[in-house]
Design a protein around this motif. Structure first.
Motif, short mmCIF file in Angstrom:
data_model
loop_
_atom_site.label_atom_id
_atom_site.label_comp_id
_atom_site.label_asym_id
_atom_site.label_seq_id
_atom_site.Cartn_x
_atom_site.Cartn_y
_atom_site.Cartn_z
N VAL A 263 0.83 -1.22 0.01
CA VAL A 263 -0.07 -0.17 -0.20
C VAL A 263 0.84 1.15 0.10
O VAL A 263 0.77 2.33 -0.94
N TYR A 266 2.90 1.93 -3.46
CA TYR A 266 2.20 2.24 -4.57
C TYR A 266 1.19 3.35 -4.47
O TYR A 266 0.83 3.77 -5.58
N LEU A 267 1.11 3.81 -3.30
CA LEU A 267 -0.11 4.88 -3.08
C LEU A 267 0.48 6.16 -3.54
O LEU A 267 -0.09 7.03 -4.24
N ARG A 270 -0.30 6.27 -7.32
CA ARG A 270 -1.28 6.78 -7.47
C ARG A 270 -1.88 8.10 -7.32
O ARG A 270 -2.52 9.01 -8.00
N THR A 327 -10.17 3.95 0.88
CA THR A 327 -9.12 4.27 -0.06
C THR A 327 -9.51 3.95 -1.42
O THR A 327 -8.88 4.50 -2.47
N PHE A 391 -0.83 -3.51 -9.35
CA PHE A 391 -1.08 -2.09 -9.29
C PHE A 391 -0.78 -1.82 -10.78
O PHE A 391 -1.62 -0.97 -11.56
N GLY A 395 -4.46 -1.72 -11.44
CA GLY A 395 -4.80 -0.51 -10.75
C GLY A 395 -4.95 -0.81 -9.40
O GLY A 395 -5.10 -1.77 -8.77
N TRP A 396 -5.26 0.49 -8.84
CA TRP A 396 -5.25 0.55 -7.39
C TRP A 396 -6.45 -0.26 -6.58
O TRP A 396 -6.38 -0.85 -5.77
N THR A 397 -7.61 -0.32 -7.29
CA THR A 397 -8.71 -1.06 -6.74
C THR A 397 -8.33 -2.37 -6.45
O THR A 397 -8.76 -3.03 -5.43
N LEU A 399 -5.54 -3.60 -6.24
CA LEU A 399 -4.39 -3.88 -5.17
C LEU A 399 -4.93 -3.94 -3.85
O LEU A 399 -4.60 -4.62 -2.91
N ALA A 400 -5.85 -2.71 -3.74
CA ALA A 400 -6.47 -2.58 -2.32
C ALA A 400 -7.31 -3.78 -1.96
O ALA A 400 -7.40 -4.23 -0.91
#
Length: 451
Positions: A263, A266-267, A270, A327, A391, A395-397, A399-400
């Motif tokens: 998190v 890579y945040l 983003r 997030t 990621f 994408g972020w979704t 990964l989260a």
């Protein structure tokens, strides 16, 4: 592990004296009580060790986008400067723990922190990406002499009634170290580049290392281990890995730390892209969320006295998942709120897990803590890097949601391996291995103190 000498360590190295009977050993050492000068010096010294260790270990994290652009590498490749440092730490925590059993906890930590600060000062001089990765890995190997040994040192030097609180204080200090390194690196990196950022963090770590060397008191609860050889070491490790409660803590460390580092790795990427387009200095401020971990680590330790370690560990894991869910939105305020909750939950769970390891293992505590740190930093290395592939590809979704899944799996494993009726301390790794448990010389007076 054989215990043939009194627990005396008047300096950095161990000094063995003739063995005495159990009654004499029981009267020797019960641990520094909370509030004593030595107790405060231990916590302060280890807090500075945490600053020196974790400021250096994650020194490039706040400037990964800058480093990637300067060296013309991808996000996942830039994250190798974190992953290889944690790999170096992971592969050396066990050798460091065996060395500490022979030469003393304090001396081993002194050697490790001194070598790490020298290597850290060389990192800005790296003339190529491969050389940078090599130096980072060596730096991590030197830092392997701190985390596991620090917890073993706490369990030997602090009155057992306050061991959980002391471990929580140490973990809180490590959060400050990680935060300080990132806050120093972010602005320095934006103004002068990632090399200046690395140099600034190394200077900070050097100052913290010197304060550790000055403050940490001599060990009194340490007994030098007899040379048992490679096979004896393997038997000790085997006993730990066959204890299901310890094994659950190791899995927890691997999964939660891996998700946590992914998190934070890579945040920043983003937030530097659309629709946020934040500059590096602003992005480095997200690491202020570490302050929630500083608070939650100590808070969680105090809550164990009321609710028990199992409940607090589960609550921290659930808080991680809930915070990370926030997030998934496109609102910056919700992302930052979620990051605060996610970070606080992680450090609450980590402070419980790391401290609990030393209580479940009644023998070979340094090795038990080292296995925890091995799993912890392997998770950082493997999952922290692999998160970049998720990621970059999805994408972020994605990964989260992946990290939320890791937290859910951890909660299930914790609930099964640590039933509500289980005692706070284990029966010892020797029992887990099918043999009689062997108590340490300090066990008797500490058990008496709890009654």
């Amino acid at each position: 592990m054989p215990r043939s000498s009194m627990p005396v360590d008047p300096g950095p190295g161990p000094v063995s004296v003739p063995a005495a009977g159990p009654a004499v050993r029981a009267a020797v050492w019960a641990g520094h009580p909370k509030g004593s000068e030595a107790y405060r010096r231990i916590l302060a010294g280890l807090a500075f060790a945490g600053v020196a260790t974790f400021a250096q270990l994650y020194s490039t994290q706040a400037v990964l986008p800058i480093l990637a652009a300067d060296l013309k590498v991808s996000a996942a490749e830039a994250a190798l400067t974190i992953s290889l440092a944690t790999v170096g730490l992971a592969v050396t925590v066990l050798p460091w723990s065996f060395l500490a059993d022979r030469i003393g906890r304090v001396r081993a930590m002194m050697w490790g922190i001194s070598a790490a600060t020298v290597l850290g000062l060389l990192v800005p001089l790296a003339y190529s990406f491969p050389m940078l990765l090599c130096l980072r890995m060596l730096e991590g190997m030197a830092l392997g002499g701190i985390p596991a040994i620090a917890i073993a040192y706490l369990n030997e030097e602090v009155d057992r009634a306050h061991a959980a609180l002391a471990a929580g204080s140490y973990v809180a200090g490590t959060t400050l170290g990680g935060l300080a390194g990132r806050l120093v690196a972010g602005p320095a990196g934006e103004l002068w580049g990632w090399r200046a950022a690395a140099l600034a963090v190394s200077v900070l770590a050097t100052a913290a290392a010197l304060l550790f060397l000055v403050l940490v008191p001599r060990a009194r609860g340490f007994t030098a281990a007899a040379a048992g050889g490679f096979r004896a070491g393997l038997r000790t490790l085997s006993g730990h890995t066959r204890n299901p409660r310890l094994l659950a803590l190791y899995v927890q460390a691997f999964l939660l730390m891996g998700g946590f580092v992914a998190v934070y790795n890579y945040l920043g990427f983003r937030l530097s892209g659309e629709p946020f387009s934040l500059p590096a200095t602003t992005i480095s401020l997200i690491f202020l969320a570490y302050l929630s971990g500083t608070v939650s680590a100590r808070w969680a330790a105090g809550l164990t006295l009321r609710f028990g370690r199992r409940t607090v560990l589960l609550a921290g894991t659930v808080l991680m998942a809930g915070g990370l869910a926030l997030t998934l939105t496109q609102l910056l305020v919700l992302i930052l709120t979620g990051l605060l909750l996610f970070t606080g939950g992680f450090f609450a769970a980590h402070s419980i897990g790391s401290g609990w390891t030393g209580l479940i293992a009644t023998t070979g505590r340094a090795q038990a803590a080292s296995l925890y740190n091995l799993a912890y930093y392997l998770g950082s290395s493997v999952l922290g890097w692999a998160g970049g592939l998720v990621f970059q590809g999805l994408g972020w979704t994605a990964l989260a949601l992946t990290v939320i899944g890791l937290a859910g799996a951890t909660a299930v494993i914790t609930a099964v391996a640590h039933p509500a009726s289980a005692p706070a301390t284990g029966t010892g790794t020797a029992v887990a291995a099918g043999t009689a448990a062997e108590s340490t010389p300090a066990a008797a007076p500490r058990a008496k103190g709890r009654r």
